[in-house]
Design a protein around this motif. Structure first.
Motif, PDB file in Angstrom:
ATOM      1  N   ARG A  78      -2.451  15.904 -21.976  1.00 41.89           N
ATOM      2  CA  ARG A  78      -1.096  15.828 -21.432  1.00 41.89           C
ATOM      3  C   ARG A  78      -0.182  14.982 -22.321  1.00 41.89           C
ATOM      4  N   MET A  79      -0.720  13.881 -22.858  1.00 44.86           N
ATOM      5  CA  MET A  79       0.081  13.043 -23.736  1.00 44.86           C
ATOM      6  C   MET A  79       0.497  13.810 -24.979  1.00 44.86           C
ATOM      7  N   LYS A  80      -0.430  14.554 -25.553  1.00 47.18           N
ATOM      8  CA  LYS A  80      -0.117  15.328 -26.754  1.00 47.18           C
ATOM      9  C   LYS A  80       0.868  16.454 -26.438  1.00 47.18           C
ATOM     10  N   GLN A  81       0.794  17.032 -25.243  1.00 48.07           N
ATOM     11  CA  GLN A  81       1.738  18.091 -24.856  1.00 48.07           C
ATOM     12  C   GLN A  81       3.158  17.533 -24.749  1.00 48.07           C
ATOM     13  N   MET A  82       3.288  16.339 -24.183  1.00 50.60           N
ATOM     14  CA  MET A  82       4.621  15.730 -24.056  1.00 50.60           C
ATOM     15  C   MET A  82       5.185  15.345 -25.421  1.00 50.60           C
ATOM     16  N   LEU A  83       4.332  14.801 -26.289  1.00 45.23           N
ATOM     17  CA  LEU A  83       4.792  14.449 -27.632  1.00 45.23           C
ATOM     18  C   LEU A  83       5.160  15.702 -28.415  1.00 45.23           C
ATOM     19  N   ASN A  84       4.393  16.758 -28.237  1.00 50.08           N
ATOM     20  CA  ASN A  84       4.684  18.023 -28.890  1.00 50.08           C
ATOM     21  C   ASN A  84       6.069  18.529 -28.488  1.00 50.08           C
ATOM     22  N   TRP A  85       6.381  18.449 -27.177  1.00 51.20           N
ATOM     23  CA  TRP A  85       7.689  18.924 -26.709  1.00 51.20           C
ATOM     24  C   TRP A  85       8.814  18.100 -27.335  1.00 51.20           C
ATOM     25  N   ILE A  86       8.646  16.796 -27.385  1.00 54.72           N
ATOM     26  CA  ILE A  86       9.669  15.929 -27.989  1.00 54.72           C
ATOM     27  C   ILE A  86       9.881  16.288 -29.454  1.00 54.72           C
ATOM     28  N   HIS A  87       8.797  16.527 -30.180  1.00 54.38           N
ATOM     29  CA  HIS A  87       8.903  16.801 -31.609  1.00 54.38           C
ATOM     30  C   HIS A  87       9.508  18.170 -31.899  1.00 54.38           C
ATOM     31  N   GLU A  88       9.473  19.052 -30.932  1.00 57.22           N
ATOM     32  CA  GLU A  88      10.106  20.363 -31.097  1.00 57.22           C
ATOM     33  C   GLU A  88      11.576  20.346 -30.691  1.00 57.22           C
ATOM     34  N   HIS A  89      11.957  19.392 -29.821  1.00 62.11           N
ATOM     35  CA  HIS A  89      13.297  19.416 -29.237  1.00 62.11           C
ATOM     36  C   HIS A  89      14.113  18.138 -29.462  1.00 62.11           C
ATOM     37  N   TYR A  90      13.646  17.232 -30.336  1.00 59.67           N
ATOM     38  CA  TYR A  90      14.332  15.945 -30.510  1.00 59.67           C
ATOM     39  C   TYR A  90      15.769  16.105 -31.001  1.00 59.67           C
ATOM     40  N   GLY A  91      16.065  17.218 -31.668  1.00 55.97           N
ATOM     41  CA  GLY A  91      17.418  17.433 -32.169  1.00 55.97           C
ATOM     42  C   GLY A  91      18.382  17.905 -31.089  1.00 55.97           C
ATOM     43  N   GLU A  92      17.860  18.189 -29.885  1.00 58.92           N
ATOM     44  CA  GLU A  92      18.673  18.648 -28.764  1.00 58.92           C
ATOM     45  C   GLU A  92      18.868  17.508 -27.758  1.00 58.92           C
ATOM     46  N   LYS A  93      19.515  17.811 -26.655  1.00 61.36           N
ATOM     47  CA  LYS A  93      19.623  16.836 -25.573  1.00 61.36           C
ATOM     48  C   LYS A  93      18.284  16.786 -24.855  1.00 61.36           C
ATOM     49  N   VAL A  94      17.657  15.617 -24.869  1.00 63.50           N
ATOM     50  CA  VAL A  94      16.311  15.460 -24.299  1.00 63.50           C
ATOM     51  C   VAL A  94      16.414  14.814 -22.925  1.00 63.50           C
ATOM     52  N   LYS A  95      15.830  15.481 -21.930  1.00 61.87           N
ATOM     53  CA  LYS A  95      15.837  14.952 -20.566  1.00 61.87           C
ATOM     54  C   LYS A  95      14.425  14.544 -20.166  1.00 61.87           C
ATOM     55  N   LEU A  96      14.331  13.491 -19.370  1.00 52.35           N
ATOM     56  CA  LEU A  96      13.040  13.016 -18.886  1.00 52.35           C
ATOM     57  C   LEU A  96      12.314  14.108 -18.107  1.00 52.35           C
ATOM     58  N   ASP A  97      13.057  14.887 -17.324  1.00 53.18           N
ATOM     59  CA  ASP A  97      12.452  15.968 -16.547  1.00 53.18           C
ATOM     60  C   ASP A  97      11.713  16.961 -17.448  1.00 53.18           C
ATOM     61  N   ASP A  98      12.298  17.258 -18.603  1.00 54.81           N
ATOM     62  CA  ASP A  98      11.683  18.216 -19.515  1.00 54.81           C
ATOM     63  C   ASP A  98      10.412  17.659 -20.153  1.00 54.81           C
ATOM     64  N   ILE A  99      10.447  16.370 -20.504  1.00 62.56           N
ATOM     65  CA  ILE A  99       9.254  15.737 -21.078  1.00 62.56           C
ATOM     66  C   ILE A  99       8.122  15.750 -20.056  1.00 62.56           C
ATOM     67  N   ALA A 100       8.450  15.358 -18.816  1.00 56.01           N
ATOM     68  CA  ALA A 100       7.450  15.309 -17.756  1.00 56.01           C
ATOM     69  C   ALA A 100       6.873  16.696 -17.480  1.00 56.01           C
ATOM     70  N   LYS A 101       7.741  17.700 -17.483  1.00 53.43           N
ATOM     71  CA  LYS A 101       7.303  19.070 -17.233  1.00 53.43           C
ATOM     72  C   LYS A 101       6.317  19.537 -18.299  1.00 53.43           C
ATOM     73  N   ALA A 102       6.547  19.126 -19.552  1.00 54.76           N
ATOM     74  CA  ALA A 102       5.649  19.523 -20.638  1.00 54.76           C
ATOM     75  C   ALA A 102       4.233  18.990 -20.420  1.00 54.76           C
ATOM     76  N   GLY A 103       4.134  17.834 -19.771  1.00 51.73           N
ATOM     77  CA  GLY A 103       2.830  17.255 -19.494  1.00 51.73           C
ATOM     78  C   GLY A 103       2.320  17.549 -18.103  1.00 51.73           C
ATOM     79  N   GLN A 104       3.064  18.390 -17.369  1.00 56.08           N
ATOM     80  CA  GLN A 104       2.696  18.758 -15.992  1.00 56.08           C
ATOM     81  C   GLN A 104       2.584  17.507 -15.114  1.00 56.08           C
ATOM     82  N   LEU A 105       3.598  16.624 -15.260  1.00 55.06           N
ATOM     83  CA  LEU A 105       3.616  15.358 -14.530  1.00 55.06           C
ATOM     84  C   LEU A 105       4.959  15.164 -13.843  1.00 55.06           C
ATOM     85  N   SER A 106       4.990  14.244 -12.886  1.00 53.80           N
ATOM     86  CA  SER A 106       6.249  13.831 -12.289  1.00 53.80           C
ATOM     87  C   SER A 106       6.966  12.886 -13.250  1.00 53.80           C
ATOM     88  N   ARG A 107       8.241  12.627 -12.997  1.00 52.17           N
ATOM     89  CA  ARG A 107       9.000  11.703 -13.855  1.00 52.17           C
ATOM     90  C   ARG A 107       8.340  10.324 -13.901  1.00 52.17           C
TER      91      ARG A 107
END
Length: 295
Positions: free
Chosen positions: A191-220
């Motif tokens: 799950r940690m690697k999934q969240m980091l992966n999402w950040i590294h793919e989308h860091y140039g965009e507007k990053v929301k906590l909800d999206d990071i959490a969703k990538a790891g299948q976790l709550s905020r």
């Protein structure tokens, strides 16, 4: 060889080839502050890693654990574990880094019994190698010898390296390590690697906590707890630091300018980028760009 700019994919997996011409092994000296970031950024790789601190001391983070490695001592870092390194006090800290494919450690006939269970264990992210302890001292001396062999290439050096790697591995598994395989730890790492992966793919965009959490299948809240526990920082702080890291690479390009770089890495204000960069790097982006151009 000194790797000054770690090539890492979106999953934080290091892309640097870890092998000599004929062996799935690499051994080189690393001076931490010569890296493009001023430290060794968070990454992982399939190879197991042995560190021997030859000058100064450094703090290594391996998964959730932070370990200060003193001069003369070393560290074993297991396959697939997230890790980073920073200097402690004295500038110019340097270590020998030995990266080895787990499949090279022993023959295929012995790999399943004596290697695979250890690289898959969830309770062995790292092992400290204290040079005051006989078995660890012998392993650290073998690392130094492998480093010399790779650079000097005497007759039959490949066979000698193979023998020394077998000795190092035997030292590790003979010294009372109890293996554990906890599925919860495997899931947490994924799950940690999934969240980091999402950040590294989308860091140039507007990053929301909800999206990071969703990538790891976790709550905020659970997402924040993961980052605090494993990376010792909030998701927001990690995103900001990663954006600054990426900006260093862009600023070294001759035709880049500060404003364009700021927006490329996800800042919506040039002034905020400059202020954040200054706090992180102790200089402005323009000063960094000018210094990089002179190297």
């Amino acid at each position: 060889m000194q790797i000054k700019n770690f090539k890492i994919d979106q999953n934080l997996k290091e892309l640097t080839p870890h092998r000599t011409v004929v062996l799935p092994i690499a051994c080189y000296e690393t001076t931490i502050n010569q890296n493009i970031h001023g430290y060794i950024p968070l990454h992982w790789h399939d190879e197991i890693q042995f560190v021997l601190m030859v000058k100064g001391e450094s703090v290594f983070q391996v998964n959730e654990e932070r370990i200060v490695v003193k001069e003369g001592d070393g560290l074993f870092i297991n396959s697939g574990c997230l890790h980073k390194a920073e200097e402690v006090n004295q500038p110019g800290s340097m270590y020998i880094c030995l990266n080895v494919s787990p499949h090279f450690v022993l023959s295929p006939e012995l790999y399943t019994t004596y290697v695979y269970p250890y690289v898959q264990a969830t309770n062995l992210p790292c092992i400290y190698l204290d040079h005051h302890v006989t078995w660890a001292k012998n392993s650290l001396e073998a690392i130094t010898q492998i480093h010399q062999l790779i650079h000097q290439k005497p007759s039959f050096y490949e066979i000698t390296i193979t023998m020394k790697m077998t000795s190092i591995w035997k030292n590790l598994i003979l010294n009372g390590f109890q293996l554990e395989h906890e599925q919860t730890e495997v899931v947490k790492s994924l799950r940690m690697k999934q969240m980091l992966n999402w950040i590294h793919e989308h860091y140039g965009e507007k990053v929301k906590l909800d999206d990071i959490a969703k990538a790891g299948q976790l709550s905020r809240s659970e997402c924040c707890r993961y980052f605090k526990k494993i990376l010792k920082k909030s998701p927001v702080n990690y995103v900001t630091e990663y954006r600054i890291q990426q900006s260093l690479i862009l600023l070294q390009q001759e035709d880049s300018n500060v404003t364009e770089v700021a927006y490329q890495v996800g800042f919506n204000s040039t002034s905020y980028f400059i202020d954040t960069f200054r706090k992180s790097m102790k200089m402005t982006p323009l000063t960094y760009k000018r210094k990089a151009a002179k190297i």
